[in-house]
Every structure is written in C-alpha cells, then in structure tokens.
Design an enzyme around this catalytic site. Structure first.
Site, PDB file in Angstrom:
ATOM      1  N   LYS A 159     -56.832 -79.599  28.763  1.00  0.00           N
ATOM      2  CA  LYS A 159     -57.763 -79.993  29.826  1.00  0.00           C
ATOM      3  C   LYS A 159     -58.238 -78.756  30.585  1.00  0.00           C
ATOM      4  O   LYS A 159     -57.483 -78.164  31.346  1.00  0.00           O
ATOM      5  CB  LYS A 159     -57.120 -80.946  30.832  1.00  0.00           C
ATOM      6  CG  LYS A 159     -58.135 -81.497  31.857  1.00  0.00           C
ATOM      7  CD  LYS A 159     -57.470 -82.158  33.047  1.00  0.00           C
ATOM      8  CE  LYS A 159     -57.375 -81.251  34.245  1.00  0.00           C
ATOM      9  NZ  LYS A 159     -58.699 -80.811  34.794  1.00  0.00           N
ATOM     10  N   GLY A 185     -51.724 -73.383  37.862  1.00  0.00           N
ATOM     11  CA  GLY A 185     -52.450 -73.869  39.032  1.00  0.00           C
ATOM     12  C   GLY A 185     -51.588 -73.799  40.270  1.00  0.00           C
ATOM     13  O   GLY A 185     -50.674 -72.981  40.375  1.00  0.00           O
ATOM     14  N   SER A 186     -51.840 -74.693  41.189  1.00  0.00           N
ATOM     15  CA  SER A 186     -51.157 -74.656  42.480  1.00  0.00           C
ATOM     16  C   SER A 186     -49.742 -75.204  42.382  1.00  0.00           C
ATOM     17  O   SER A 186     -49.418 -76.024  41.508  1.00  0.00           O
ATOM     18  CB  SER A 186     -51.937 -75.468  43.519  1.00  0.00           C
ATOM     19  OG  SER A 186     -51.822 -76.858  43.252  1.00  0.00           O
ATOM     20  N   THR A 187     -48.894 -74.772  43.315  1.00  0.00           N
ATOM     21  CA  THR A 187     -47.515 -75.261  43.370  1.00  0.00           C
ATOM     22  C   THR A 187     -47.486 -76.752  43.659  1.00  0.00           C
ATOM     23  O   THR A 187     -46.662 -77.492  43.104  1.00  0.00           O
ATOM     24  CB  THR A 187     -46.736 -74.484  44.444  1.00  0.00           C
ATOM     25  OG1 THR A 187     -46.695 -73.098  44.069  1.00  0.00           O
ATOM     26  CG2 THR A 187     -45.313 -74.999  44.577  1.00  0.00           C
ATOM     27  N   LEU A 188     -48.388 -77.228  44.512  1.00  0.00           N
ATOM     28  CA  LEU A 188     -48.442 -78.649  44.853  1.00  0.00           C
ATOM     29  C   LEU A 188     -48.678 -79.503  43.615  1.00  0.00           C
ATOM     30  O   LEU A 188     -47.974 -80.487  43.373  1.00  0.00           O
ATOM     31  CB  LEU A 188     -49.552 -78.897  45.887  1.00  0.00           C
ATOM     32  CG  LEU A 188     -49.788 -80.357  46.284  1.00  0.00           C
ATOM     33  CD1 LEU A 188     -48.552 -80.938  46.967  1.00  0.00           C
ATOM     34  CD2 LEU A 188     -51.019 -80.478  47.186  1.00  0.00           C
ATOM     35  N   VAL A 189     -49.660 -79.133  42.817  1.00  0.00           N
ATOM     36  CA  VAL A 189     -49.948 -79.897  41.598  1.00  0.00           C
ATOM     37  C   VAL A 189     -48.825 -79.721  40.584  1.00  0.00           C
ATOM     38  O   VAL A 189     -48.473 -80.663  39.868  1.00  0.00           O
ATOM     39  CB  VAL A 189     -51.302 -79.475  41.004  1.00  0.00           C
ATOM     40  CG1 VAL A 189     -51.560 -80.181  39.673  1.00  0.00           C
ATOM     41  CG2 VAL A 189     -52.429 -79.786  41.981  1.00  0.00           C
ATOM     42  N   GLY A 190     -48.236 -78.529  40.523  1.00  0.00           N
ATOM     43  CA  GLY A 190     -47.122 -78.296  39.626  1.00  0.00           C
ATOM     44  C   GLY A 190     -45.966 -79.250  39.874  1.00  0.00           C
ATOM     45  O   GLY A 190     -45.331 -79.748  38.938  1.00  0.00           O
ATOM     46  N   GLU A 200     -46.982 -72.169  35.670  1.00  0.00           N
ATOM     47  CA  GLU A 200     -47.325 -70.877  36.287  1.00  0.00           C
ATOM     48  C   GLU A 200     -48.108 -71.219  37.527  1.00  0.00           C
ATOM     49  O   GLU A 200     -49.255 -71.659  37.462  1.00  0.00           O
ATOM     50  CB  GLU A 200     -48.132 -70.015  35.310  1.00  0.00           C
ATOM     51  CG  GLU A 200     -48.186 -68.547  35.707  1.00  0.00           C
ATOM     52  CD  GLU A 200     -49.463 -68.191  36.431  1.00  0.00           C
ATOM     53  OE1 GLU A 200     -49.411 -68.174  37.688  1.00  0.00           O
ATOM     54  OE2 GLU A 200     -50.470 -67.924  35.795  1.00  0.00           O
ATOM     55  N   CYS A 211     -53.809 -65.637  41.128  1.00  0.00           N
ATOM     56  CA  CYS A 211     -52.505 -66.095  41.622  1.00  0.00           C
ATOM     57  C   CYS A 211     -51.597 -64.943  42.044  1.00  0.00           C
ATOM     58  O   CYS A 211     -50.758 -65.109  42.923  1.00  0.00           O
ATOM     59  CB  CYS A 211     -51.815 -66.950  40.567  1.00  0.00           C
ATOM     60  SG  CYS A 211     -51.672 -66.138  38.959  1.00  0.00           S
ATOM     61  N   GLU A 241     -50.811 -69.293  50.375  1.00  0.00           N
ATOM     62  CA  GLU A 241     -51.750 -68.740  49.409  1.00  0.00           C
ATOM     63  C   GLU A 241     -53.171 -69.150  49.774  1.00  0.00           C
ATOM     64  O   GLU A 241     -53.489 -70.334  49.878  1.00  0.00           O
ATOM     65  CB  GLU A 241     -51.420 -69.238  48.001  1.00  0.00           C
ATOM     66  CG  GLU A 241     -52.318 -68.655  46.940  1.00  0.00           C
ATOM     67  CD  GLU A 241     -51.965 -69.121  45.536  1.00  0.00           C
ATOM     68  OE1 GLU A 241     -51.998 -68.289  44.619  1.00  0.00           O
ATOM     69  OE2 GLU A 241     -51.648 -70.314  45.368  1.00  0.00           O
TER      70      GLU A 241
END
Length: 501
Positions: A194, A247-252, A270, A304, A401
């Site tokens: 994606k 991507g972002s830590t939140l989405v991770g 990552e 990042c 960030e």
C-alpha cells in the site's frame, strides 16, 4: 472493470518528456478499477491543483490481492524459484529503474514536492543500489548443519514467511518501496503493498517495470488506499503472514495491535524520531554547520531521522548560531524542478497545517523564533526554514516529531549533560556527534540510545548498513543483511539416521 491512465508532459529545465501509465489497482500483473469504482485525487503541493485521479483500493481489493499473492507463492514464486533466478529478476528491475531515473525523479518531484535534484541523486540512486544489493543476497540465504550425534542429522532452512503486507510512507515513496520489496522478493515472499494516497505515482509506475523485468504475475500487488481502510484491512487480514510499516509511532501501535488481534502476524516497524545532533566545542565548525543544515532541512524536513534537536556546546554556541543562520538563509526554497532549489513544498495541506501548528506552539510556549516561522510565498505549501532558540525541555517543539523544516538549537555545557538530554526522549531512531576527537565521538556514540549514530556526518544511509530504531522508533531493521531476518522463518529439521529408542 475499467481503469484510467495518467498522462503528463514534463517541460522543465531538469526533465522534458511525456509519461503515461495506468493508475488502477495492480493485482496479478494487471490494472483494474477498485471494487467500488471510486477514485482518490492526487494534489500538486506547489499549487494545490489536481495532478490525477487514481483508483481507490478497498478491503475487498486487499482480499483479492492476498488470494492472488498466495496462489503465486504456491505455484510460481517462493520455494519454486531458485535464489539465483530471483536475483536475476531483481537485477533487471534495478537496470530498468536506472534507465528511467529521470522520469522517476520528475514523478517524485511532481506529487511529493521534493526537489528533482535530490530525488535523482538520493531517492532513485539509493533505490537502485538497494535492489542490486538484495539481488546479490537472493542465492545466499541458507541455514546451518548443526552437530548433535552421529546417528542424527540436524539442519536449518530459512524459508519465506509467505504473503507479506507492506505499507510505505509519502516522504520518500520510491525509496521506501525499494527498501520494502527488495529483501522480501530476494527471500521468496509475495507482496501486497500500500503506497500513500498522497504520493502513489512512482509506485504505480514501478508496476510496469516489475512486469517488464519478468516477475510472475501476482508476485507484487499494489493497492493504493487510505490507512483506515486498506491499511487496516492489511493489518487485520488473516491471509497476510507478515506486515512491514514505515510511518508514525501512533499508526505503528495500531498496526501492531491489529496484527496481534488477528493472526499474530510478524511485524516490522520503522517509526518516528526526534534525533539529537550534538556539536562539541572542538568540532569543525564549517562542516558541522553544513551537515546540521542538511540534517534538518533536507527533504523539507520530512525525514524520520532528521537531526532537529541541535545541541551545541557553550564554547562555540554563539559562533555556531551565526554561521548556521547564514547557511540556512542561503538555502533556496522554490520550484522543485529548478536545479538550484533545495527545499520544496510540504506534501499536503494536512501536513502543512500540522507543522504550522507546531511553530505556533513554540511561539506560545515562549521559545524565540530566531529565523523563519512563517509561510513562504502566497501559493502552495512552502514553509520558511525555521530555527527556534531559548527553548525548554518540556516544549512540544523539543519533544515531539514535527516532520518539517523546523529546528531547535540548544546550548549545553558538558558531555554528561548532553547525553542525558539527547536520551531524554521516547524515540531512538538516530543521532549525530560532531567532534575532531574521534575517540570521544565514538565514546559518545556508544552512550546514545539510537539505532543509528553518525559521527561527523548526518542522514547517511547505505544499502548494506542496517537502519532502525530503539524504544518507540520501531521494531526490526531495514537494509543490510539484518533485514533478511524480517522476511524469513527459520525451520529446524531433525533426521534420524538409524537411532532406535
């Protein structure tokens, strides 16, 4: 189901030529419309105008892609194809990408806003290197024979996970695609990928090259869609054996949770960073200034591992700040296709607003806007390169960030003090140290809690050197030999050679 074609005539100082390719869902080596026959608009960040409307992927498309990827894995890829043959295909893909380097650099500049110069010398060049690097690994992935006793044989095999889901970000679309697909293909996995809905063009163009290189249909499938639909469907899908995300830590966190609640699929993440850049009193000032500028303002600050927390020792703080300010003022902000441009626009209105919100937060919390802090120009999504001073450790611009052209310059006194400040973060992706004393630089590097530490340089990556984070900056490693373990299961085989119980 019909699909559309993107056609664009480039007439710029850096690239002239016509490009044309399908913008559908890419499954089983063919393009089609999405299951709902809806589209996503891709917007030019330089002026807010429509570039193209592309097919919108849905969970139903993810399901179809997974079924095709599974069939291909079992019939015409994976353990059915020797490693040397997988390597040849990756080499062909690298050659094709190199052949079309100018076109891909122009596409990246068009829908991402990055400068075409940096797109070509960094994004495209590194992507080619990564494909070739893992092409070389494809026939060297093997296990071990392990001694147990003379009447038994024990050995290990490194086998592909199977169907791999990969979600890539918008800041370096092509390079992140290469980082993901190269080790996965080298180890024999099939892929459902994606791209970001903001920057899908280079990934869609790559689909034609994947076909031309000769990969079996269904080896790589590309479904462009939104995170809360396609990304979520991939994370939860029972037919995906492993998922990799940048991507972002939140989405991770959301992806890891979905993976755990579904089939406990293997996860590589990552994630975000707030990287410290430490400049010691004895640093080469000119070099430190140039690298510090590149460390935070390259790629519009949308990286990042950006060295956005710049710690400067008190003995050279004033001198550094003057030189750094002069350097940043010299950076050309403007048209991504102009060869003299260094910084282009931010990728989207949503992200532009987010960065400006952080700048406003810094102002409200009492930091000094030493330089910039405002919109650049009247059209498009440009932001002035920004330097904050007089910050405190609790400020959002110091702790969170920003992912934009915003830096904080902080004075420190001694090594122990700066190591403590540098490590006082939930992130741990990267860090940098500048000093003429290499022994000291290495000693400080060993104390920093980060997956990558640069000494007297910053933002340097190589295909054969691992990249990944400590703490909440991720799980697993990209690049190098280390990334191969992200895409292989280890099977132990015990053979009885005559032992009787």
């Amino acid at each position: 189901m019909s699909t559309t074609t993107f056609t664009h005539e480039f007439d710029t100082v850096s690239f002239q030529g016509k490009v044309s390719f399908s913008t559908g869902i890419f499954i089983d080596g063919k393009f089609s419309a999405g299951a709902k026959n809806t589209t996503i608009d891709v917007i030019n960040p330089t002026n807010g105008k429509l570039i193209a409307s592309i097919a919108e992927g849905t969970p139903a498309d993810v399901d179809r892609a997974v079924q095709v990827a599974r069939r291909t894995l079992e019939l015409s890829w994976g353990l059915n194809v020797p490693g040397h043959q997988r390597g040849l295909l990756l080499h062909r893909l690298a050659d094709l990408l190199e052949k079309h380097a100018d076109e891909f650099a122009a596409l990246e500049a068009l829908d991402n806003g990055k400068t075409v110069f940096w797109a070509k010398v960094a994004d495209i060049a590194i992507s080619v290197d990564v494909l070739r690097y893992y092409a070389g690994w494809a026939d060297k992935i093997h296990g071990q024979v392990i001694e147990t006793s003379e009447d038994k044989l024990a050995y290990t095999r490194h086998e592909p996970f199977g169907v791999v889901g990969q979600i890539i970000p918008w800041n370096m679309p092509l390079m992140m695609m290469a980082w993901k697909i190269a080790p996965a293909l080298a180890t024999g996995n099939t892929i459902v990928l994606k791209p970001s809905e903001f920057t899908p063009l280079s990934a869609l163009r790559m689909c034609a090259l994947i076909n031309e290189a000769g990969f079996p249909p269904g080896t790589v499938n590309v479904v462009v869609g939104y995170g809360n639909t396609v990304g979520r469907a991939m994370s939860e899908h029972m037919g995906i054996d492993k998922i990799a995300f940048t991507g972002s830590t939140l989405v991770g966190r959301k992806i890891m949770e979905a993976a755990a609640k579904s089939n406990l699929k293997n996860v590589t993440l990552e994630l975000g960073g707030k990287s410290p850049n430490i400049v010691m009193n004895d640093a080469d000032l000119e070099a430190a200034v140039n690298w510090a500028s590149h460390g935070v303002f390259w790629n519009q600050g949308q990286i990042c591992c950006a060295g956005s927390r710049i710690y400067v020792q008190s003995g050279i703080y004033d001198q550094f700040l003057r030189a750094f300010t002069k350097k940043v003022l010299s950076l050309k902000v403007g048209d991504p296709f102009a060869m003299e441009s260094y910084q282009g626009p931010q990728v989207s209105q949503i992200h532009y607003d987010r960065i400006m919100g952080y700048i406003e937060s810094g102002k409200q919390q009492g930091a000094t806007v030493h330089l910039g802090g405002e919109r650049y120009g009247t059209e498009g999504l440009w932001i002035q390169p920004t330097i904050f001073t007089d910050t405190t450790p609790d400020m959002r611009i110091v702790r969170e960030e920003i992912f934009g052209p915003v830096s904080v310059v902080i004075k420190f006194e001694d090594e122990e003090d700066v190591v403590r400040q540098a490590n006082d973060t939930l992130y741990g992706l990267a860090a940098a140290v500048f000093t003429k004393d290499i022994t000291r630089g290495i000693q400080v590097a060993h104390k920093l809690q980060a997956g990558t530490v640069w000494v007297n340089c910053i933002n340097q990556v190589h295909a054969n050197v691992p990249f990944g984070g400590y703490k909440q900056s991720g799980v697993g490693r990209e690049l190098g030999e280390y990334a191969l373990s992200n895409y292989t299961n280890v099977k132990a085989v015990h053979v009885n050679l005559g032992h009787v119980i």
